[in-house]
Each structure stands twice: as C-alpha cells, then as structure tokens.
Motif scaffolding. Structure first.
Motif, PDB file in Angstrom:
ATOM      1  N   THR A 175       0.853  -1.188   0.000  1.00 46.70           N
ATOM      2  CA  THR A 175       0.000   0.000   0.000  1.00 46.70           C
ATOM      3  C   THR A 175       0.889   1.239   0.000  1.00 46.70           C
ATOM      4  O   THR A 175       1.728   1.407   0.896  1.00 46.70           O
ATOM      5  CB  THR A 175      -0.931   0.022   1.218  1.00 46.70           C
ATOM      6  N   MET A 176       0.705   2.085  -1.001  1.00 50.16           N
ATOM      7  CA  MET A 176       1.514   3.298  -1.155  1.00 50.16           C
ATOM      8  C   MET A 176       0.584   4.513  -1.086  1.00 50.16           C
ATOM      9  O   MET A 176      -0.421   4.570  -1.798  1.00 50.16           O
ATOM     10  CB  MET A 176       2.268   3.280  -2.487  1.00 50.16           C
ATOM     11  N   THR A 177       0.926   5.458  -0.225  1.00 52.99           N
ATOM     12  CA  THR A 177       0.102   6.644  -0.027  1.00 52.99           C
ATOM     13  C   THR A 177       0.816   7.875  -0.585  1.00 52.99           C
ATOM     14  O   THR A 177       2.007   8.089  -0.321  1.00 52.99           O
ATOM     15  CB  THR A 177      -0.201   6.852   1.472  1.00 52.99           C
ATOM     16  N   ARG A 234      -4.359  10.980  -1.446  1.00 53.59           N
ATOM     17  CA  ARG A 234      -5.013  11.771  -0.402  1.00 53.59           C
ATOM     18  C   ARG A 234      -5.724  12.987  -0.973  1.00 53.59           C
ATOM     19  O   ARG A 234      -6.749  13.429  -0.466  1.00 53.59           O
ATOM     20  CB  ARG A 234      -3.983  12.219   0.631  1.00 53.59           C
ATOM     21  N   ASP A 287       0.416  12.227  -1.469  1.00 59.15           N
ATOM     22  CA  ASP A 287      -0.356  13.447  -1.268  1.00 59.15           C
ATOM     23  C   ASP A 287      -1.157  13.774  -2.524  1.00 59.15           C
ATOM     24  O   ASP A 287      -2.286  14.261  -2.449  1.00 59.15           O
ATOM     25  CB  ASP A 287       0.570  14.625  -0.923  1.00 59.15           C
ATOM     26  N   ALA A 327       5.903   8.450  -2.864  1.00 59.00           N
ATOM     27  CA  ALA A 327       4.992   8.055  -1.791  1.00 59.00           C
ATOM     28  C   ALA A 327       5.434   8.638  -0.460  1.00 59.00           C
ATOM     29  O   ALA A 327       6.628   8.690  -0.154  1.00 59.00           O
ATOM     30  CB  ALA A 327       4.934   6.533  -1.696  1.00 59.00           C
ATOM     31  N   THR A 328       4.472   9.066   0.332  1.00 60.27           N
ATOM     32  CA  THR A 328       4.765   9.540   1.682  1.00 60.27           C
ATOM     33  C   THR A 328       4.762   8.398   2.688  1.00 60.27           C
ATOM     34  O   THR A 328       5.400   8.492   3.734  1.00 60.27           O
ATOM     35  CB  THR A 328       3.732  10.596   2.113  1.00 60.27           C
ATOM     36  N   GLN A 329       4.058   7.308   2.355  1.00 57.54           N
ATOM     37  CA  GLN A 329       4.018   6.136   3.225  1.00 57.54           C
ATOM     38  C   GLN A 329       3.946   4.881   2.363  1.00 57.54           C
ATOM     39  O   GLN A 329       3.251   4.864   1.344  1.00 57.54           O
ATOM     40  CB  GLN A 329       2.801   6.171   4.154  1.00 57.54           C
ATOM     41  N   VAL A 330       4.656   3.828   2.781  1.00 57.05           N
ATOM     42  CA  VAL A 330       4.616   2.544   2.095  1.00 57.05           C
ATOM     43  C   VAL A 330       4.550   1.446   3.156  1.00 57.05           C
ATOM     44  O   VAL A 330       5.284   1.489   4.147  1.00 57.05           O
ATOM     45  CB  VAL A 330       5.859   2.318   1.203  1.00 57.05           C
ATOM     46  N   ALA A 331       3.652   0.492   2.940  1.00 59.42           N
ATOM     47  CA  ALA A 331       3.549  -0.648   3.858  1.00 59.42           C
ATOM     48  C   ALA A 331       3.379  -1.921   3.046  1.00 59.42           C
ATOM     49  O   ALA A 331       2.719  -1.929   2.002  1.00 59.42           O
ATOM     50  CB  ALA A 331       2.364  -0.471   4.802  1.00 59.42           C
ATOM     51  N   HIS A 388      -5.105   0.455   5.033  1.00 54.44           N
ATOM     52  CA  HIS A 388      -4.627  -0.902   4.822  1.00 54.44           C
ATOM     53  C   HIS A 388      -5.772  -1.903   4.739  1.00 54.44           C
ATOM     54  O   HIS A 388      -6.688  -1.904   5.566  1.00 54.44           O
ATOM     55  CB  HIS A 388      -3.677  -1.304   5.950  1.00 54.44           C
TER      56      HIS A 388
END
Length: 305
Positions: free
Chosen positions: A14-16, A96, A18, A28-32, A283
């Motif tokens: 999952t890549m977030t 986002r 802005d 990406a600002t966040q990756v999980a 997620h």
C-alpha cells in the motif's frame, strides 16, 4: 475456531501519495507491505475482534515467505501449502488529494493437481475442529469444480464469498448451513443476467438463496441486501469519509461470522460496521475495534416488502 481458506493470497503493498499524477514521477509519503488476500483479511479482522481464526491456502517463493512472516508477527494462526509458483504481489495507490484508492492486481498462478490434493487433505484435517469455514476469493487456476462445496455439512457454518461455478456448486449443495456473499456484478455474472433493476435483483436473490442459509449482496457505499428466513432486508451503512475501501468486503465477512451467534440482524450490523471501519484505514483487512463499536449503532436494517 474459524477456518479462513483462500487459494489466492497476496503480499500487499500500500503506497500513499499526497497527490497521484499519471505519467509523472510520484513519490509516496508512506509505504507498507503485509499479508493480504481475502481469506487472510478475514482472519486478521476476526483476530482484531477477539475471535479465534486460522488462515489456510497456498504460498510460494520469497513473497510467500514474507506473507507467512507477517501472519506470525500478527499472531494469526496459519497453515499453508507451499507451491512452486511465487505468491502474487498486489499494490494499492492511495491519493489523499482526491480521496481515491487505485488497485493494481497481479493474477494468481495456477496450482498443480498435487498441490490441490495437499490443500484438500489439509482442510480435511482441520475442518473437524472448526466452528465455521470461510471460502473467500477467486480460486487459483486448476481448482476442483466442487472445491467450495465439498465441506458444506461437515462444519456448522460455511460462508462462500465467490462467484461463477464455485458459487453455483455451493448453492446447489444441501445438508448444511450456507451463507453466500457477493456483490451485484458478481451475482449478475454468475447468473449471466443483467440485474439492472432492483426488481430483477430481488427476484434473483429469492431464486438463489439456499433453503438452509442466507444470501447477502453487497452494494458498496449503498450498503447491502440480505435474504434470510424468507425476509429481504436492506442494510444501510453509516456515513464515513473513506480512506480506502479495499478489504472492506472481507471485513464485512469477518463481522458477519463474529456476530452470527447473536442472530443474523446483529451479524449484519456488526459486518457493516466492520466494513466501514476498514475503509477508515489505508490498509486492507485492518481496522480499529473502537471504530467498530462506534459505528455499529449507526447501521440501519429495513425490511423490503
């Protein structure tokens, strides 16, 4: 213990962002990365709700190892059959700025006849200890036609979240309690009918609902329809601002199982609250119990004449 069976699990990324722009460089600002796929998601949500659950299915390669490692870190019991093919990778891109989530889905590889035989033997060994069995998601290529149906009647409750021939076979089975769950498009594809009006959808549900069970059609943001004990109901979810609805259907299934001991209406309310709570997170198959407890009182169930 609820046995959650899925033959097409995935290592989920999952890549977030802005802001996500097509044909541009996006950072990406966040990756999980975590274990996912429909059955894995059901098991994870059940664990969050405090229910005993175990995941079973296929895994392979380094991604499969990572999937099992994540399940172990999450304290989710699991028993998987290793295959010669690599577990698939699926990616969700969350924007986002627009409030959208885009899925990039890798199709699952086929399993060999020997691998299918090994999984069937595993389920045969585990099923006597299960209070319910959940069959979730598209079957990997090469599946026996009756894979979802063969354990109906051998466990107190079977839930099938599938479509096409596996669902038809399950609905034709007798001698056990079955809940079938799918969305409107999946039902239309299973029947090869358009179901483009509410009347057509309601008629199809009445024709397909198993005599000893229930049929639930999820409708996304509009909630769901449920037919049980001859009663057709509309379930209206709470209004939320969704982050990502990926996995909400699986959270719905988990809530349905967790609530079924208190009756189908409570189960539908808990299921709907779980689906909404999943959508509040980025997620798939993740939620917060506090959100479920808050949202369940906002779910409405209304009979349809």
């Amino acid at each position: 213990m609820v046995l959650c069976i899925g033959t097409t699990p995935t290592l989920q990324r999952t890549m977030t962002f802005d802001r996500l722009a097509i044909d541009e460089v996006n950072r990406a600002t966040q990756v999980a990365e975590y274990a996912s796929g429909k059955a894995v998601n059901v098991a994870r949500v059940l664990a969050t709700l405090g229910e005993a659950a175990s995941a079973a299915g296929f895994y392979g390669g380094a991604r499969g190892d990572a999937l099992l490692d994540d399940l172990a870190r999450a304290n989710i019991p699991h028993d998987f059959i290793r295959t010669t093919h690599q577990t698939r990778l699926c990616t969700t891109l969350i924007d986002r700025g627009t409030g959208t989530a885009t899925e990039l889905v890798e199709e699952s590889p086929a399993a060999s006849p020997d691998e299918w035989d090994a999984l069937i033997a595993l389920i045969d060994r585990l099923i006597p200890t299960a209070t319910a069995a959940v069959f979730s998601g598209t079957l990997a290529p090469g599946a026996p036609p009756d894979f979802c149906a063969r354990w109906i009647g051998k466990v107190p409750l079977v839930i099938v979240d599938a479509r096409g021939d596996p669902l038809r076979r399950a609905l034709e089975s007798r001698g056990g309690r079955l809940i079938a769950k799918l969305n409107r498009d999946e039902l239309a594809g299973t029947l090869n009918e358009p179901l483009d009006t509410d009347a057509a959808l309601h008629d199809a549900m009445r024709r397909l609902t198993p005599p000893e069970g229930s049929l639930i059609i999820t409708l996304g943001k509009a909630g769901s329809l449920a037919l049980f004990a001859g009663r057709l109901c509309r379930v209206t979810p709470p209004a939320i601002r969704s982050v990502s609805a990926v996995g909400s259907g699986d959270a719905f299934t988990a809530g349905l199982i967790a609530g079924i001991a208190r009756g189908i209406e409570h189960a539908l309310k808990l299921a709907t609250a779980c689906g909404a709570a999943n959508a509040l997170t980025p997620h798939s198959g993740h939620l917060h119990r506090a959100d479920v407890d808050r949202l369940i009182d906002e779910v409405r169930i209304q009979s349809i004449e």
